[in-house]
Write an enzyme that holds these catalytic residues in place. Structure first.
Site, PDB file in Angstrom:
ATOM      1  N   ASN A 193       0.804  -1.221   0.000  1.00  6.50           N
ATOM      2  CA  ASN A 193       0.000   0.000   0.000  1.00  6.50           C
ATOM      3  C   ASN A 193       0.835   1.269   0.000  1.00  6.50           C
ATOM      4  OD1 ASN A 193      -2.255  -1.522  -0.225  1.00  6.50           O
ATOM      5  ND2 ASN A 193      -2.875  -1.374   1.929  1.00  6.50           N
TER       6      ASN A 193
ATOM      7  N   ASP B 263     -10.208  -5.301  -3.796  1.00  3.76           N
ATOM      8  CA  ASP B 263     -10.917  -6.283  -2.980  1.00  3.76           C
ATOM      9  C   ASP B 263     -12.392  -5.951  -2.814  1.00  3.76           C
ATOM     10  OD1 ASP B 263      -8.706  -7.898  -2.385  1.00  3.76           O
ATOM     11  OD2 ASP B 263      -8.003  -6.370  -0.993  1.00  3.76           O
TER      12      ASP B 263
END
Ligand code: EPU
Length: 441
Positions: free
Chosen positions: A24, A117
């Site tokens: 991330n 996701d």
């Protein structure tokens, strides 16, 4: 052929594991390379599927991207293509982070709505509102964010919620805006600090990194840089939970333990012995007798007995990360006592509980809270990974189950965990990658 992991339960995880750069962080840093013409080099990059996907996105904008092991070299042209609508856009969430840099550089952008996701609704209203305050108007049109600005100007922006992605996009547009921007209620995640550090190295003028008020003084242009990605705290925490759940002894290297202060404290409450080798930055006996800060990038988690039940509440950093919630549930499922886990960020993340129940977990949820009564031992079953972190949570649960657990849809895990099976095996777990067709129950 569909791949799955075959996890044979019962092993204690023992040894040391090296963690590389954070998923991330690296994906946002790759987007930040768009802000400067020339060649930017990122090191300590994880070898995960999302990195080549993000490289494809940058290539579609006109960059030349080379990936060589853990190094990613991005050469950004003087004139960028402002349309980011390649097929790769839909495969990862972080692709939306090209929006801010494109508006900054091109004053217009067409960015396909991102994938990633399925963990709940992920609107972009805060991204759009923040950019609007900087002077860029945008709308959603045929599955794309279409944004345009005559010029960007500094603004006072208050975020309703400290969104990681919105903070990043606004920051990356504001560095090239005319004047000063103040982002209040900004996200404070270590990955935001990493982005600020890189932008500063590129010539960006940013104050307050790591606090909830970011002040950005716009500059005319930025220069390319070389930057080392920070260690992945979520992957580091994964090994910490694995050690606690298997009554193991694992040393995690390559992650700043301060990024996991609350996580490690929770594991201590569950009965783990957590130690951080000290490399003091200043002599002991500092203010309030607090232990001196260290620059250690290492910690060790040992667990002798069955973990004790602990409650968890997910919150933006420095709270307990939502990405770790599946591991909290996995731990609670084998702990002594009852745990309450509260999810405040992504409502669909509790879907994974259905899979945990297949493994014999005594867990129920109302969609916001989960109550988990720990059982002595889980029992193996075929289970399906709904997303990266839940997939790993199922593997951790499988390590504590009797028999052999099959975890399917492991492409999710490959999106975020480099050398996952190899690292598991090195620590003594019996986890294998297998090619076969599933027989869904
Ligand atoms: N939100 C809005 N409007 C917006 C933006 C966000 O309502 O415009 C809401 C979201 O719906 C959510 C909350 O704000 O309820 C937090 O979302 P945030 O924007 O902070 O998350 P993100 O940037 O989309 C990143 C990570 C996630 C991680 C979250 C929270 C990346 C690529 N993703 O997502 O990581 O869970 O921050 O920390 O950086 C993962 O790695 O598995 C993952 C899902």
């Amino acid at each position: 052929m569909t791949e799955h992991f075959r996890v044979h339960g019962g092993a204690r995880l023992v040894g040391a594991v090296d963690v590389v750069g954070a998923k991330n962080s690296v994906l946002k840093l790759m987007a930040a390379a768009l802000l400067a013409e020339g060649t930017t080099t990122l090191t300590n990059c994880p070898r995960i599927l999302d990195v080549p996907l993000m490289a494809d996105v940058l290539r579609s904008l006109g960059c030349v991207v080379e990936i060589d092991g853990d190094t990613v070299v991005i050469t950004t042209p003087g004139e960028l293509n402002h349309r980011a609508d390649s097929a790769s856009m839909g495969k990862l969430r972080a692709s939306v982070c090209v929006l801010g840099p494109l508006i900054g550089r091109c004053k217009r952008a067409v960015v396909a709505l991102p994938g990633g996701d399925a963990i709940g609704s992920r609107p972009l209203d805060m991204h759009q509102n923040g950019l609007r305050q900087l002077g860029a108007h945008s709308e959603i049109d045929h599955g794309c964010v279409v944004a345009e600005a005559k010029g960007l100007h500094g603004a006072q922006i208050w975020l309703d919620f400290p969104s990681v992605g919105a903070t990043e996009n606004i920051l990356m547009a504001a560095v090239l805006a005319n004047g000063t921007t103040v982002i209040d209620n900004a996200a404070r995640e270590p990955e935001i600090v990493d982005l600020c550090t890189m932008l500063q190295q590129m010539g960006g003028k940013i104050e307050g990194a790591g606090t909830s008020t970011l002040t950005v003084h716009g500059v005319d242009s930025l220069q390319p840089t070389e930057h080392r990605v920070i260690g992945d705290r979520i992957v580091g925490a994964t090994w910490a939970f694995a050690a606690a759940m298997t009554r193991g002894d694992v040393t995690v290297r390559g992650v700043d333990p301060h990024h996991l202060d609350l996580v490690l404290e929770k594991l201590r409450m569950a009965g783990a012995d957590v130690t951080v080798p000290s490399h003091p930055l200043r002599p002991a006996g500092g203010r309030d007798g607090a232990p001196p800060p260290t620059d250690s990038q290492e910690f060790r988690v040992r667990q002798a007995d069955r973990p004790t039940a602990v409650d968890f509440v997910t919150l933006p950093y420095p709270g307990f990360a939502t990405d770790l919630q599946p591991f909290a549930i996995a731990l609670a499922s084998i702990a002594e006592g009852t745990s309450m886990i509260t999810e405040n960020l992504f409502e669909a993340r509790f879907r994974f509980i259905e899979e945990m129940v297949r493994l014999g977990a005594d867990a129920r949820t109302d969609g916001h809270h989960a109550v988990v009564r720990g059982v002595e031992r889980l029992s193996s079953a075929p289970v399906w990974a709904p997303d990266i972190r839940a997939g790993v949570g199922l593997v951790l649960a499988g390590l504590c189950a009797e028999g052999t657990t099959e975890v399917w849809d492991v492409f999710h895990i490959d999106r975020g965990y480099p050398l996952f099976v190899e690292n598991m095996t090195n620590l003594g777990a019996d986890v294998r990658r297998v090619n076969a067709e599933p027989e869904r129950a």
